[in-house]
Design a protein around this motif. Sequence first.
Motif: not given
Length: 134
Positions: A84-90
């Motif tokens: 459920g995480s917000n995947f991404g490197i921003n």
Amino acid sequence: MKQQAAIVHVLADGAVSETCQISAFVGRTEFCEKYPEITAKVLKVVQRVDDWMAESEDNQKKAFTTLAEITQREETWFSTMYSGSNFGINLTEQDLRVLGEVLEFMKSNDLLSNPDITMDDILELKYLEMAGYR
């Protein structure tokens, strides 16, 4: 014998940043400065994997299974940590604020070997910029 209640400090629970955790990559300064393009490419690859994981629960399951095999951890550990995480490197401004709050908490509780450390000492955003993510 009566037990006393202990004091527990929660450094981060994800409620403020609306993510279960913020992962970080640690790169040796010498390497990153000598090979900034490689450092940026690594971040791009990480983002591609994150994008793939965010596409479907099946992809997440495959990733968790692979991570469990590599690390010898239970697969449920990864699904609990990342599901459920917000995947991404921003990193959002809110993420940066939360990281700053954690750093200040650690300083105020003498949890750092160098009490003069700053966010600039521990977080270098120029590689995200080079990779096109800031």
